[in-house]
Design a protein around this motif. Structure first.
Motif, PDB file in Angstrom:
ATOM      1  N   ARG A  58      -7.240   9.740 -12.038  1.00 57.50           N
ATOM      2  CA  ARG A  58      -8.158   8.796 -11.391  1.00 57.50           C
ATOM      3  C   ARG A  58      -8.247   7.525 -12.229  1.00 57.50           C
ATOM      4  O   ARG A  58      -9.010   7.452 -13.185  1.00 57.50           O
ATOM      5  N   ARG A 165       2.458   6.484 -11.786  1.00 58.72           N
ATOM      6  CA  ARG A 165       1.296   6.734 -10.925  1.00 58.72           C
ATOM      7  C   ARG A 165       0.174   5.749 -11.219  1.00 58.72           C
ATOM      8  O   ARG A 165      -0.450   5.204 -10.303  1.00 58.72           O
ATOM      9  N   THR A 168       1.227   2.221  -9.949  1.00 55.48           N
ATOM     10  CA  THR A 168       1.216   2.155  -8.491  1.00 55.48           C
ATOM     11  C   THR A 168      -0.205   2.095  -7.960  1.00 55.48           C
ATOM     12  O   THR A 168      -0.525   1.265  -7.097  1.00 55.48           O
ATOM     13  N   ASN A 169      -1.090   2.947  -8.467  1.00 51.01           N
ATOM     14  CA  ASN A 169      -2.475   2.945  -8.004  1.00 51.01           C
ATOM     15  C   ASN A 169      -3.167   1.624  -8.308  1.00 51.01           C
ATOM     16  O   ASN A 169      -3.934   1.114  -7.482  1.00 51.01           O
ATOM     17  N   ALA A 173      -4.493  -1.128  -5.555  1.00 46.73           N
ATOM     18  CA  ALA A 173      -5.922  -1.445  -5.535  1.00 46.73           C
ATOM     19  C   ALA A 173      -6.195  -2.923  -5.808  1.00 46.73           C
ATOM     20  O   ALA A 173      -7.099  -3.506  -5.225  1.00 46.73           O
ATOM     21  N   GLU A 179      -1.341  -0.918   0.272  1.00 44.27           N
ATOM     22  CA  GLU A 179      -1.244   0.497   0.621  1.00 44.27           C
ATOM     23  C   GLU A 179       0.042   0.802   1.381  1.00 44.27           C
ATOM     24  O   GLU A 179       0.658   1.839   1.171  1.00 44.27           O
ATOM     25  N   ARG A 182       3.170   1.163  -1.053  1.00 41.77           N
ATOM     26  CA  ARG A 182       3.001   2.047  -2.201  1.00 41.77           C
ATOM     27  C   ARG A 182       4.319   2.670  -2.654  1.00 41.77           C
ATOM     28  O   ARG A 182       4.594   2.773  -3.850  1.00 41.77           O
TER      29      ARG A 182
END
Length: 195
Positions: A58, A165, A168-169, A173, A179, A182
């Protein structure tokens, strides 16, 4: 040519002499802002962004809305230091790949987004730089892991997936409309890390 020593000895204007000249009175450093703030380096902000990358599941994108380059430069220098401890002098190679990756992601993402593209190069470089943290940790860990074997490749794979990861996130964001792209954003850093 005359030198009037008496008149210059009585003139104590300026902050060094302590008089009241055109520059002002005595120097007062209490009203000055700290040097790091003046240079645009905020250690608490760097620490928050670094902590958000440390959680591989997260990543908090709210910290990365304000882009800075002081944290990525620190991570770059750390990565170069660990590579130097491993006996590899790769300062230019690492910096070159960071610059090329940032420019490529910036160009490709803004071309795909069209008129909706709001990603600037400064933000892209900041995100790529902060997402270098797992690779920096990998280079520190690889100093103590045996040089040959499947363990090294397994550990490297975990850290590369973690960095991909996180990047990319954050890119999705930070940029509006990311989105739908991605997969492309995740695919390009994987190619660069394999080379």
């Amino acid at each position: 040519m005359s030198f009037d020593i008496g008149s210059s000895a009585t003139n104590t204007a300026g902050p060094i002499g302590g008089g009241t000249g055109p520059i002002g009175g005595a120097a007062n450093f209490d009203e000055e802002e700290p040097l790091l703030d003046e240079l645009g380096i905020h250690p608490d902000q760097i620490w928050k962004k670094t902590k958000s990358i440390l959680n591989p599941f997260r990543v908090n994108p709210t910290f990365h809305k304000d882009s800075d380059l002081s944290g990525p430069i620190f991570l770059y220098l750390s990565f170069c230091l660990f590579q130097l401890l491993a006996g590899k002098i790769q300062f230019g190679v690492i910096l070159g790949w960071i610059v090329v990756s940032s420019i490529f992601l910036y160009i490709v993402f803004n071309m795909l987004a069209g008129r909706n593209g709001n990603l600037d190069l400064h933000t892209c470089t900041s995100v790529v730089g902060y997402c270098l943290l797992p690779v920096v940790i990998l280079s520190a860990v690889s100093l103590f892991v045996p040089q040959n074997g499947a363990i090294r490749f397994g550990v490297a794979g975990v850290f590369v997936i973690w960095a991909t990861r996180a990047c990319t996130n954050l890119m999705v964001a930070v940029a509006d409309g990311g989105e739908e792209h991605r997969g492309l954003i995740a695919f390009y850093p994987q190619i660069k890390k394999r080379e």
